[in-house]
Design an enzyme around this catalytic site. Structure first.
Site, PDB file in Angstrom:
ATOM      1  N   HIS A 158     -21.797 -44.199  -4.138  1.00 17.94           N
ATOM      2  CA  HIS A 158     -23.041 -44.236  -4.917  1.00 17.94           C
ATOM      3  C   HIS A 158     -22.816 -44.651  -6.363  1.00 17.94           C
ATOM      4  CE1 HIS A 158     -25.889 -42.272  -2.019  1.00 17.94           C
ATOM      5  NE2 HIS A 158     -24.721 -42.012  -1.440  1.00 17.94           N
ATOM      6  N   ASP A 365     -23.845 -47.458 -14.471  1.00 20.30           N
ATOM      7  CA  ASP A 365     -24.581 -46.724 -13.441  1.00 20.30           C
ATOM      8  C   ASP A 365     -24.445 -47.464 -12.116  1.00 20.30           C
ATOM      9  OD1 ASP A 365     -26.255 -44.687 -12.516  1.00 20.30           O
ATOM     10  OD2 ASP A 365     -27.682 -44.960 -14.157  1.00 20.30           O
TER      11      ASP A 365
HETATM   12  C1  GDG Z   1     -26.218 -41.375  -8.394  1.00 22.13           C
HETATM   13  C2  GDG Z   1     -25.664 -42.602  -9.142  1.00 22.13           C
HETATM   14  C3  GDG Z   1     -27.354 -44.019  -7.970  1.00 22.13           C
HETATM   15  C4  GDG Z   1     -33.810 -36.830 -12.800  1.00 22.13           C
HETATM   16  N1  GDG Z   1     -34.214 -35.834 -13.595  1.00 22.13           N
HETATM   17  C5  GDG Z   1     -35.042 -35.070 -12.876  1.00 22.13           C
HETATM   18  C6  GDG Z   1     -35.137 -35.622 -11.584  1.00 22.13           C
HETATM   19  N2  GDG Z   1     -34.375 -36.710 -11.570  1.00 22.13           N
HETATM   20  C7  GDG Z   1     -34.243 -37.593 -10.400  1.00 22.13           C
HETATM   21  C8  GDG Z   1     -34.694 -39.003 -10.708  1.00 22.13           C
HETATM   22  C9  GDG Z   1     -33.945 -39.782  -9.631  1.00 22.13           C
HETATM   23  C10 GDG Z   1     -32.649 -38.989  -9.486  1.00 22.13           C
HETATM   24  O1  GDG Z   1     -32.888 -37.684 -10.019  1.00 22.13           O
HETATM   25  C11 GDG Z   1     -31.513 -39.612 -10.306  1.00 22.13           C
HETATM   26  O2  GDG Z   1     -31.053 -40.746  -9.639  1.00 22.13           O
HETATM   27  P1  GDG Z   1     -30.279 -41.897 -10.433  1.00 22.13           P
HETATM   28  O3  GDG Z   1     -30.048 -43.012  -9.496  1.00 22.13           O
HETATM   29  O4  GDG Z   1     -31.082 -42.319 -11.607  1.00 22.13           O
HETATM   30  O5  GDG Z   1     -28.929 -41.261 -11.000  1.00 22.13           O
HETATM   31  P2  GDG Z   1     -27.759 -40.241 -10.459  1.00 22.13           P
HETATM   32  O6  GDG Z   1     -28.254 -38.853 -10.358  1.00 22.13           O
HETATM   33  O7  GDG Z   1     -26.616 -40.416 -11.411  1.00 22.13           O
HETATM   34  O8  GDG Z   1     -27.378 -40.773  -8.999  1.00 22.13           O
HETATM   35  C12 GDG Z   1     -26.758 -43.638  -9.335  1.00 22.13           C
HETATM   36  C13 GDG Z   1     -27.756 -42.779  -7.186  1.00 22.13           C
HETATM   37  O9  GDG Z   1     -26.666 -41.852  -7.082  1.00 22.13           O
HETATM   38  C14 GDG Z   1     -28.197 -43.134  -5.757  1.00 22.13           C
HETATM   39  O10 GDG Z   1     -27.205 -43.830  -5.074  1.00 22.13           O
HETATM   40  O11 GDG Z   1     -28.504 -44.829  -8.192  1.00 22.13           O
HETATM   41  O12 GDG Z   1     -26.242 -44.798  -9.969  1.00 22.13           O
HETATM   42  O13 GDG Z   1     -25.107 -42.220 -10.403  1.00 22.13           O
HETATM   43  O14 GDG Z   1     -34.617 -39.738  -8.419  1.00 22.13           O
HETATM   44  O15 GDG Z   1     -36.094 -39.104 -10.647  1.00 22.13           O
HETATM   45  N3  GDG Z   1     -35.902 -35.110 -10.605  1.00 22.13           N
HETATM   46  C15 GDG Z   1     -36.616 -33.997 -10.915  1.00 22.13           C
HETATM   47  N4  GDG Z   1     -36.560 -33.401 -12.149  1.00 22.13           N
HETATM   48  C16 GDG Z   1     -35.797 -33.901 -13.141  1.00 22.13           C
HETATM   49  O16 GDG Z   1     -35.773 -33.350 -14.262  1.00 22.13           O
HETATM   50  N5  GDG Z   1     -37.405 -33.472  -9.971  1.00 22.13           N
END
Ligand code: GDG
Length: 459
Positions: A158, A365
């Site tokens: 990921h 990322d």
């Molecule tokens: C890893 C990789 C890759 C965030 N704050 C809150 C919240 N979130 C949710 C977001 C989004 C998820 O969490 C974060 O996903 P991301 O992709 O932006 O980042 P990572 O957590 O680092 O994820 C990344 C991912 O895996 C998938 O393969 O894209 O590059 O690092 O959905 O909306 N959700 C809630 N409250 C929050 O305060 N409910």
């Protein structure tokens, strides 16, 4: 169809639906379809050590069997905090300076992967396909092969895979990356990550043979490909369109503020939050006419708070937001609203929809789902503008965003100015193209493409 077995560090409740986000949504439906099994750490940390711990806890959730194990304190320290998050996370995010190499951590990582393999081997049937997720579990297929498991096994990373010059700084990288060849499919987020791994494999192939590289030389063909992850677009749109969301947006609009800028991410150094705050300060300096009209709302829930790098970044952000608000704020205006808590997913959807700018500027990322969620949440007739780091995996696809170098505060400040002054026609045009891309590479496509490849069916 053969049963699907998912393995990830943590297990989410697959019956919780879209609420749980991320991996749960991504794979939950596939598991439900095929009477699947999901194995991982329960999140529980127990006092006693590996040898005298009880076995796997099995629970049924809809059509899915959820199999969990606890970790001992020592496992948690060495495997999870130590090797996964003090070594692999920083190195894979191009932060060799933050990596803390340590033999106890490496031994713990190996031991937990061995233990997981033993538990899983006892649970799977010969024609199950096994899909292992993320950097915590790289050597798991190799351990399963040692136990005689011959099933099709796939791996999806990921997070980014950096250039070989960087990963080869990891002690025992030879061992670690040789184990990737125990998989039938190794999936990366972007073509660049896959290319970095292919280059690593080519440059370290010294013909040393099976003693150094037992899995690379085993005769198994490993398919190395990119599978860009996406989101469940319609469910996110639905969430952003509810009456509740509309009411929340109405509460955002107060006073003279018309330019709501939103940032949402776990408080992680890879996400570039201090650089973002500095760029926002540059924006306020360079465009004084926008000052009282603009607010940056940053939601940054805590994560991995036990690690020093995370407490440091927290302190830095608190100082930065305080200093920006002190220098620029007024009786009737606070430029930075910084929330160090998790907020409900529905609130996020509403905030995305009500914000004129989505500011997504990680320093590195794997993909970044927030960028895709921001696009999905917009009102198509009057959409906001996405500003996206060139170093997010999502930038390889989301070309119509304003793509920026997150290290360049002036460039990000200029993009902010462009975003808040962009005319409706250009906003609509960019948004429509972005939404088409987000829809095309959605979560179903990601999962289907990976599983087709793993099952040896045409992609
Ligand atoms: C890893 C990789 C890759 C965030 N704050 C809150 C919240 N979130 C949710 C977001 C989004 C998820 O969490 C974060 O996903 P991301 O992709 O932006 O980042 P990572 O957590 O680092 O994820 C990344 C991912 O895996 C998938 O393969 O894209 O590059 O690092 O959905 O909306 N959700 C809630 N409250 C929050 O305060 N409910």
């Amino acid at each position: 169809m053969s049963r699907l077995v998912i393995v990830s560090n943590r297990v989410a409740d697959p019956s919780a639906g879209p609420q749980s986000g991320g991996l749960a949504v991504a794979v939950g439906a596939a598991l439900q379809d095929g009477n699947g099994l999901w194995f991982g750490w329960s999140g529980e940390i127990v006092e006693n050590d590996a040898t005298d711990r009880s076995g796997v806890n099995l629970e049924r959730s809809g059509n899915v069997t959820v199999a969990t194990v606890p970790l001992s304190k020592r496992d948690y320290e060495n495997y999870y905090l130590g090797y996964a998050n003090r070594v692999l996370w920083p190195v894979f995010h191009y932060r060799l300076d933050l990596a803390e190499f340590d033999n106890a951590a490496l031994s713990g990582y190996k031991a937990v992967n061995q233990r997981f393999a033993k538990s899983i081997a006892a649970l799977i049937d010969p024609d199950d396909v096994v899909w292992i997720h993320d950097y915590h579990l790289i050597p798991l297929a190799a351990e399963l092969r040692k136990l005689g498991v011959d099933n099709r096994i796939g791996f999806f990373l990921h997070i980014p895979f950096p250039p070989p010059e960087m990963v080869s700084a990891v002690p025992e990288h030879d061992w670690l990356f040789d184990t990737l060849f125990a998989y039938d499919v190794v999936g990366f987020q972007t073509e660049q990550d896959a290319a970095n791994f292919r280059r690593y494999a080519a440059e370290t192939d010294d013909g040393a043979g099976p003693v150094t590289h037992p899995f690379r030389n085993s005769g198994r063909m490993t398919d190395i490909r990119s599978f860009p992850i996406g989101i469940d677009v319609d469910s996110f749109i639905e969430m952003a369109e509810t009456t509740d969301a509309t009411n929340r947006i109405a509460r955002l609009v107060r006073g003279d503020v018309t330019n709501h800028v939103i940032g949402v991410e776990r408080l992680d150094y890879s996400k570039g939050l201090p650089d973002r705050f500095r760029a926002f300060r540059r924006f306020l300096e360079m465009y004084p006419e926008e000052r009282k009209k603009t607010v940056l709302m940053q939601i940054a829930p805590p994560t991995r708070g036990e690690l020093a790098a995370y407490t440091e970044i927290r302190t830095e952000l608190e100082q930065l937001s305080g200093s920006i608000n002190g220098a620029f704020g007024d009786f009737d205006w606070t430029p930075v609203r910084y929330i160090h808590r998790s907020v409900p997913r529905e609130t996020l959807a509403a905030l995305f929809r009500g914000s004129k700018v989505g500011l997504v500027t990680p320093l590195r990322d794997g993909m970044n789902l927030v960028a895709k969620e921001y696009v999905a949440a917009q009102v198509p007739d009057d959409p906001g503008v996405l500003i996206l780091s060139q170093f997010a995996g999502a930038a390889a696809d989301l070309e119509e965003a304003l793509i920026v170098n997150p290290y360049d505060a002036d460039e990000v400040a200029q993009a902010l100015s462009k975003a808040v002054t962009m005319d409706l026609g250009e906003r609509r045009d960019r948004h429509q193209k972005l939404l088409t891309r987000v829809r095309k590479n959605d979560i179903v496509k990601w999962r289907t493409d990976f599983l087709n490849c793993l099952r040896g069916e045409a992609a």
